[in-house]
Design a protein around this motif. Structure first.
Motif, PDB file in Angstrom:
ATOM      1  N   UNK A   2       4.141   1.200  -8.575  1.00 25.24           N
ATOM      2  CA  UNK A   2       4.990   0.257  -9.303  1.00 25.24           C
ATOM      3  C   UNK A   2       4.278  -1.071  -9.519  1.00 25.24           C
ATOM      4  N   UNK A   3       3.675  -1.605  -8.469  1.00 21.63           N
ATOM      5  CA  UNK A   3       3.019  -2.910  -8.567  1.00 21.63           C
ATOM      6  C   UNK A   3       1.862  -2.895  -9.555  1.00 21.63           C
ATOM      7  N   UNK A   4       1.247  -1.738  -9.736  1.00 19.88           N
ATOM      8  CA  UNK A   4       0.140  -1.626 -10.673  1.00 19.88           C
ATOM      9  C   UNK A   4       0.543  -1.218 -12.077  1.00 19.88           C
ATOM     10  N   UNK A  41       3.204  -1.460 -15.682  1.00 17.41           N
ATOM     11  CA  UNK A  41       3.812  -2.443 -16.573  1.00 17.41           C
ATOM     12  C   UNK A  41       5.259  -2.730 -16.195  1.00 17.41           C
ATOM     13  N   UNK A  42       5.832  -1.906 -15.340  1.00 16.40           N
ATOM     14  CA  UNK A  42       7.210  -2.164 -14.910  1.00 16.40           C
ATOM     15  C   UNK A  42       7.296  -3.414 -14.045  1.00 16.40           C
ATOM     16  N   UNK A  43       6.214  -3.749 -13.358  1.00 14.77           N
ATOM     17  CA  UNK A  43       6.176  -4.955 -12.534  1.00 14.77           C
ATOM     18  C   UNK A  43       5.908  -6.153 -13.438  1.00 14.77           C
ATOM     19  N   UNK A  44       6.913  -6.978 -13.661  1.00 15.32           N
ATOM     20  CA  UNK A  44       6.772  -8.164 -14.496  1.00 15.32           C
ATOM     21  C   UNK A  44       5.911  -9.176 -13.734  1.00 15.32           C
ATOM     22  N   UNK A  45       4.939  -9.793 -14.384  1.00 17.63           N
ATOM     23  CA  UNK A  45       4.099 -10.783 -13.680  1.00 17.63           C
ATOM     24  C   UNK A  45       4.904 -12.020 -13.285  1.00 17.63           C
ATOM     25  N   UNK A  46       4.443 -12.718 -12.260  1.00 14.46           N
ATOM     26  CA  UNK A  46       4.977 -14.049 -11.965  1.00 14.46           C
ATOM     27  C   UNK A  46       4.637 -14.969 -13.136  1.00 14.46           C
ATOM     28  N   UNK A  69       0.798  -1.220   0.000  1.00  6.55           N
ATOM     29  CA  UNK A  69       0.000   0.000   0.000  1.00  6.55           C
ATOM     30  C   UNK A  69       0.832   1.272   0.000  1.00  6.55           C
ATOM     31  N   UNK A  70       2.138   1.151   0.126  1.00  4.03           N
ATOM     32  CA  UNK A  70       2.974   2.346   0.110  1.00  4.03           C
ATOM     33  C   UNK A  70       2.870   3.013  -1.264  1.00  4.03           C
ATOM     34  N   UNK A  71       2.753   4.334  -1.326  1.00  9.04           N
ATOM     35  CA  UNK A  71       2.417   4.994  -2.592  1.00  9.04           C
ATOM     36  C   UNK A  71       3.315   4.631  -3.769  1.00  9.04           C
TER      37      UNK A  71
END
Length: 239
Positions: free
Chosen positions: A216-218, A220-225, A209-211
């Motif tokens: 980042x998690x939301x 495209x930089x976050x590669x999916x598992x 929940x940290x801004x």
């Protein structure tokens, strides 16, 4: 100059522990291999790994370049970045303790990987499935509860919210990633373990929940598992 992170562009893997620290700190960095070939690609990474004139070459990615300094191994990279990004305490005692926790996360990550590749990394999962079934059973029953129970105890001794001191450290980020990976690969067993380790579960929730991390998690930089990374979901390994 921005930090240069070199890691495979198609998986989270061990590079993700470094990405999380850089993203949380809002650091200026370049994920070199995820650029197109003209601006980066995997070429510079492979060249560095195979350079015969490099007296201190990294064995494998991830590695980080900061000017003339090149650091390999996720835990060593975070040991270097921690004070520079404000993600570790000022005292030597806190820095070493945070590094120790990071190494413990790395142990858990290695064991998670070995559930689907218990015989050899050069073999396909299908070539070692009987051994994987045995290895995963022990990991589910004994090792996931042991690791999460350990971090629960550390959190409790430190007041419940953080692993080290009052402020967020890179160890908190890495524990978040470990839990996220385990929830992907072993959703049933990990959910059960989290019910008896509520502080670990809460840390996983609050870090997400940290801004900056949420953004980042939301993105495209976050590669999916995927089933190409360290954490792989094979339903038969978590029945």
């Amino acid at each position: 100059m921005p930090y240069e992170l070199h890691y495979w562009p198609m998986i989270q893997g061990r590079g993700e522990f470094v990405r999380l620290a850089l993203e949380e700190a809002g650091a200026d960095y370049v994920d070199v291999a995820r650029r197109d070939d003209e601006a980066g690609g995997i070429g510079p990474m492979l060249d560095r790994l195979s350079d015969p004139d490099d007296p201190r070459p990294p064995l494998a990615p991830p590695f980080l370049r900061d000017g003339e300094i090149v650091i390999g191994q996720s835990a060593a990279i975070l040991l270097y970045l921690g004070p520079r990004l404000g993600l570790v305490g000022a005292s030597e005692r806190d820095r070493i303790w945070t590094h120790q926790l990071q190494l413990t996360v790395a142990d858990a990550v290695d064991e998670a990987h070995d559930t689907h590749h218990p015989v050899g990394v050069g073999l396909y999962y299908a070539d070692q499935k009987p051994e994987a079934l045995r290895r995963a059973a022990e990991f589910r029953v004994a090792r996931i509860p042991k690791y999460l129970g350990y971090f629960e105890r550390v959190l409790a001794a430190n007041g419940g919210a953080r692993l080290v001191g009052a402020d967020l450290s890179y160890a908190d980020l890495s524990l978040f990633q470990l839990v996220a990976g385990l929830l992907y690969a072993f959703p049933k067993s990990t959910a059960a373990a989290l019910r008896t380790n509520p502080r670990v579960a809460r840390l996983h929730e609050t870090v997400a929940q940290r801004p900056r991390l949420a953004a980042y998690l939301g993105s495209e930089r976050r590669i999916p598992f995927t089933e190409d990374g360290i954490f792989r979901r094979y339903p038969e390994l978590d029945p």
